[in-house]
Write a protein that holds these residues in place. Structure first.
Motif, short mmCIF file in Angstrom:
data_model
loop_
_atom_site.label_atom_id
_atom_site.label_comp_id
_atom_site.label_asym_id
_atom_site.label_seq_id
_atom_site.Cartn_x
_atom_site.Cartn_y
_atom_site.Cartn_z
N GLN A 18 0.83 -1.21 0.00
CA GLN A 18 0.00 0.00 0.00
C GLN A 18 0.87 1.26 0.00
O GLN A 18 0.58 2.22 -0.72
N ARG B 290 1.18 4.20 -2.83
CA ARG B 290 0.95 5.61 -2.49
C ARG B 290 2.09 6.47 -3.02
O ARG B 290 1.86 7.55 -3.61
N THR C 61 -3.59 11.03 -6.10
CA THR C 61 -3.85 10.53 -4.75
C THR C 61 -4.62 9.23 -4.83
O THR C 61 -5.36 8.99 -5.80
N GLN C 62 -4.46 8.42 -3.82
CA GLN C 62 -5.13 7.12 -3.79
C GLN C 62 -6.24 7.14 -2.74
O GLN C 62 -6.00 7.48 -1.58
N SER C 63 -7.44 6.78 -3.14
CA SER C 63 -8.56 6.76 -2.21
C SER C 63 -8.55 5.47 -1.41
O SER C 63 -7.90 4.49 -1.78
N GLU C 64 -9.28 5.46 -0.31
CA GLU C 64 -9.38 4.25 0.52
C GLU C 64 -9.94 3.09 -0.28
O GLU C 64 -9.53 1.95 -0.12
N ALA C 65 -10.91 3.39 -1.16
CA ALA C 65 -11.56 2.34 -1.94
C ALA C 65 -10.59 1.66 -2.90
O ALA C 65 -10.80 0.51 -3.31
N ASP C 66 -9.52 2.38 -3.28
CA ASP C 66 -8.56 1.83 -4.25
C ASP C 66 -7.45 1.03 -3.59
O ASP C 66 -6.63 0.42 -4.29
#
Length: 303
Positions: free
Chosen positions: A90, A94, A103-108
């Motif tokens: 993760q 990032r 940016t990376q969302s939580e869902a991704d």
């Protein structure tokens, strides 16, 4: 013998079964660490046609994920080691997105799925594992922020939805799953794919230098699948022999009827199934020229 043989077999199974759904990497090296993810899966953006229905396994792999199979109940340290791999992956993602200005969302964020033949309940409790009402019994989710779940394969209900995970179980759970696979319709592509993978497992174990009691139980479970695969292979071999014989007869009759056949026409005939060859054997009695044959073959392609 350690759990390494089962690791290899489980990786082969997951890779061979999930390839139609996306990209599978075995033993993916964790960035910055001398650790390897057993199986890293990334779903394809284009759904296979027709879609491969793997039940619970299909639901698990709808997002990028780490798949870590265990033949024995994972210890606390093993669970922590899996979590460490997930966090490193993760963080690496990032950093890559940050370099691209994204940016990376939580869902991704990728998930970790620990696929355990059995679990130790105190270990599950220590990590806060809980059932969710929208998931099947046997699937334990830890704290939401960790994006992690443990699948206790021996606790899954015996349904077709769980069959493709129960193959990775052990003892009675695995034997029951193999029996259910063999009972599937013979034209089910999932059945044939699994049988071939199980035969590969058996060969791998036979080539091992030492087979302990654990692998001995696995060999016994695979024997039933091997016998079914052997029977199916012989049946297919007999059918192919009949098809080849029918093809030779049809080619001889066609040559007498319409003359020497072009290579392209021979290639088309070579791809015909046994029922199509039998139909051609009847239809050729009405042919008077090569164009009649070409027209018949074109109609088969359209059909």
């Amino acid at each position: 013998m350690t759990r390494i043989p089962f690791d290899q077999l489980a990786k082969q199974y997951l890779e061979g079964f999930l390839e139609p759904l996306g990209t599978v990497q075995r033993s993916l090296e964790v960035p910055g660490e001398s650790k390897f993810v057993d199986v890293w899966f990334t779903p394809t953006s284009v759904a296979p046609a027709p879609p491969l229905d793997l039940g619970l396994l299909s639901r698990i792999v709808v997002t990028p994920c780490l798949l870590e199979p265990f033949r024995n109940a994972p210890t606390r340290q093993q669970v922590r080691s899996c979590l460490l791999k997930l966090l490193w992956i993760q963080e690496d993602q990032r950093r890559q997105m940050e370099r691209r200005g994204a940016t990376q969302s939580e869902a991704d964020l990728p998930w970790l799925w620990i696929l355990a033949a059995t679990v130790n309940q105190p270990v599950i409790a220590d990590f806060g594992g809980q059932f969710r009402p929208d998931w099947l019994p046997g699937v334990y989710f830890v704290a939401e922020g960790l994006k992690t779940a443990v699948v206790a394969i021996d606790e899954l209900p015996q349904t077709e939805a769980t069959l493709w995970l129960r193959i990775l179980g052990r003892d009675a759970t695995q034997q029951q799953a193999i029996t259910e696979v063999i009972a599937l319709p013979k034209d089910d592509p999932r059945r044939n794919r699994v049988l071939q993978l199980l035969v590969n497992w058996r060969v791998t174990l036979e080539l091992s230098d030492v087979i302990d009691a654990t692998e001995g139980d696995l060999m016994a479970s695979l024997s039933q699948a091997y016998l079914e695969w052997e029977h199916r292979t012989k049946e297919e071999g007999r059918e192919e022999g009949i098809r080849q014989g029918e093809k030779k007869l049809v080619l001889r009759l066609l040559t007498r009827r319409v003359g020497e056949l072009p290579e392209g026409v021979r290639s088309q005939i070579d791809q015909l199934s046994l029922p199509q060859l039998e139909a051609l054997g009847e239809a050729l009695l009405d042919f008077s020229s090569l164009s009649d044959l070409e027209g018949w073959l074109a109609a088969q392609m359209i059909g």
